[in-house]
Design a protein around this motif. Structure first.
Motif, PDB file in Angstrom:
ATOM      1  N   GLN A   1       0.801  -1.456  -0.012  1.00  0.00           N
ATOM      2  CA  GLN A   1       0.172   0.177   0.124  1.00  0.00           C
ATOM      3  C   GLN A   1       1.063   0.976   0.095  1.00  0.00           C
ATOM      4  OE1 GLN A   1      -2.888  -0.336   3.047  1.00  0.00           O
ATOM      5  NE2 GLN A   1      -4.141  -1.860   2.952  1.00  0.00           N
ATOM      6  N   VAL A   2       1.873   1.433   0.705  1.00  0.00           N
ATOM      7  CA  VAL A   2       2.810   2.705   0.948  1.00  0.00           C
ATOM      8  C   VAL A   2       4.077   2.450   0.625  1.00  0.00           C
ATOM      9  CG1 VAL A   2       3.366   4.866   1.935  1.00  0.00           C
ATOM     10  CG2 VAL A   2       0.980   3.729   1.950  1.00  0.00           C
TER      11      VAL A   2
ATOM     12  N   GLY B   1      10.779  -4.062   0.863  1.00  0.00           N
ATOM     13  CA  GLY B   1       9.286  -4.021  -0.830  1.00  0.00           C
ATOM     14  C   GLY B   1       9.087  -2.891  -0.962  1.00  0.00           C
ATOM     15  N   ARG B   2       9.545  -1.861  -0.192  1.00  0.00           N
ATOM     16  CA  ARG B   2       9.410   0.198   0.226  1.00  0.00           C
ATOM     17  C   ARG B   2       9.869   0.522  -1.245  1.00  0.00           C
ATOM     18  NH1 ARG B   2       5.438   0.195   3.980  1.00  0.00           N
ATOM     19  NH2 ARG B   2       5.379  -1.674   5.963  1.00  0.00           N
ATOM     20  N   ILE B   3      10.772   0.009  -1.654  1.00  0.00           N
ATOM     21  CA  ILE B   3      11.750   0.906  -3.000  1.00  0.00           C
ATOM     22  C   ILE B   3       9.719   1.230  -4.150  1.00  0.00           C
ATOM     23  CG2 ILE B   3      13.754   1.835  -4.314  1.00  0.00           C
ATOM     24  CD1 ILE B   3      14.966  -0.130  -2.151  1.00  0.00           C
ATOM     25  N   HIS B   4       9.315   2.029  -4.162  1.00  0.00           N
ATOM     26  CA  HIS B   4       8.729   1.803  -5.198  1.00  0.00           C
ATOM     27  C   HIS B   4       8.783   1.959  -6.643  1.00  0.00           C
ATOM     28  CE1 HIS B   4       5.940  -0.480  -2.431  1.00  0.00           C
ATOM     29  NE2 HIS B   4       5.465   1.121  -2.577  1.00  0.00           N
ATOM     30  N   THR B   5       9.381   3.344  -6.832  1.00  0.00           N
ATOM     31  CA  THR B   5      10.396   4.029  -7.591  1.00  0.00           C
ATOM     32  C   THR B   5      12.266   4.705  -7.409  1.00  0.00           C
ATOM     33  OG1 THR B   5       9.857   5.178  -9.467  1.00  0.00           O
ATOM     34  CG2 THR B   5       9.417   6.406  -7.322  1.00  0.00           C
ATOM     35  N   PHE B   6      12.425   4.829  -8.341  1.00  0.00           N
ATOM     36  CA  PHE B   6      13.846   5.205  -8.128  1.00  0.00           C
ATOM     37  C   PHE B   6      14.101   6.308  -9.405  1.00  0.00           C
ATOM     38  CE2 PHE B   6      18.452   4.203  -8.720  1.00  0.00           C
ATOM     39  CZ  PHE B   6      19.355   5.589  -8.347  1.00  0.00           C
ATOM     40  N   GLN B   7      14.049   7.522  -8.488  1.00  0.00           N
ATOM     41  CA  GLN B   7      14.651   8.450  -9.727  1.00  0.00           C
ATOM     42  C   GLN B   7      15.685   9.072  -9.747  1.00  0.00           C
ATOM     43  OE1 GLN B   7      11.107  11.409  -8.513  1.00  0.00           O
ATOM     44  NE2 GLN B   7       9.142   9.798  -9.726  1.00  0.00           N
TER      45      GLN B   7
END
Length: 276
Positions: free
Chosen positions: A171-172, A198-204
């Motif tokens: 979820q977050v 498992g909380r790295i949802h995006t890498f910029q």
């Protein structure tokens, strides 16, 4: 693997391109991933934008942005929650599983950072289950501390994870953005903490160049032009288990004044040069 397999161009980097122009330019370069922003998507039409991306064979890696959840007064707070529900629906329509959240700054007259962060948690308790039902994850993005007063009271990955951990990882989670965290010597450990859950949802990616422009918002440098070692940070997130797309998100007046196709091609080249 294609050198651009994981590359995602965030729409803001080439905001001078319309959505059809962006789709066409990506196709010409072999770019398969894009991160979209709500305002141009809304102007084009959310359903129409979703169809345009599908027809072009483009994967929408993220939608920016939700958030601004720190209001105290009931009316603007309710409006913010409504807008975030809409953002979640838009993300689901576009087919992305990640909505990036910029949490919001201090309300007018307030100096209570702790209270502002708690109001973010209260809002997430409402929004996170709604997002999960629609297959969308919320990715809290910590912003550099220079934005804490007016834009984002969440300044470190540790603070972002302290909020995220109150909710299931599906979820977050968090956004890891080099521009905002490169200065923080605790960030590598926090990336490992995020990855273990498992909380790295995006890498910029964006580079840090000086001097910063007036207003500081549009000071993100083209990758390779500044002080940040992109491979080092890529190494941290990959050691933490992240294997997803890598977005380049640049707010830069000089880049916006140039031909957007040229900027996209340059950004793709820099990505290949400065990532592993």
């Amino acid at each position: 693997m294609n050198d651009l397999e994981r590359f995602s161009i965030n729409q803001m980097t080439v905001k001078q391109l319309s959505l059809p122009e962006l789709a066409d330019a990506c196709g010409a370069l072999g770019v398969r991933n894009v991160g979209l922003w709500r305002e141009p998507v809304q102007a084009y039409g959310v359903e129409a934008a979703a169809k345009l991306m599908r027809d072009a064979g483009l994967t929408v890696t993220t939608l920016c942005r939700g958030g601004f959840l720190t209001d105290i007064d009931p009316v603007p707070r309710a409006e913010a929650l409504g807008d975030n529900h809409a953002a979640i629906d838009e993300a689901a329509t576009l087919g992305t599983d990640t909505l990036v959240l910029v949490s919001g700054g201090l309300p007018a007259g307030s100096k209570d950072l702790h209270g502002a962060r708690e109001r973010i948690a209260d809002a997430l308790a409402v929004l996170a289950p709604y997002a999960a039902e629609r297959g969308v994850r919320l990715a809290i993005e910590p912003l550099h501390p220079m934005y804490a007063a007016d834009r984002c009271v969440v300044s470190t990955l540790a603070q972002a994870l302290d909020l995220a951990e109150r909710f299931p990882a599906h979820q977050v989670g968090v956004t890891v953005d080099t521009y905002h965290i490169w200065w923080d010597d605790q960030a590598p450990a926090q990336i490992a903490r995020a990855g273990a859950q498992g909380r790295i949802h995006t890498f910029q990616l964006a580079d840090w160049t000086t001097p910063l422009p007036e207003g500081v918002l549009n000071g993100r440098g083209q990758i390779g032009d500044g002080a940040i070692d992109m491979r080092e940070w890529q190494g941290y997130v990959e050691a933490a288990g992240y294997t997803g797309p890598i977005e380049v998100e640049l707010f830069n007046e000089e880049l916006w004044a140039r031909d957007g196709r040229e900027v996209l091609a340059e950004t793709a080249r820099r990505f290949v040069e400065h990532t592993a």
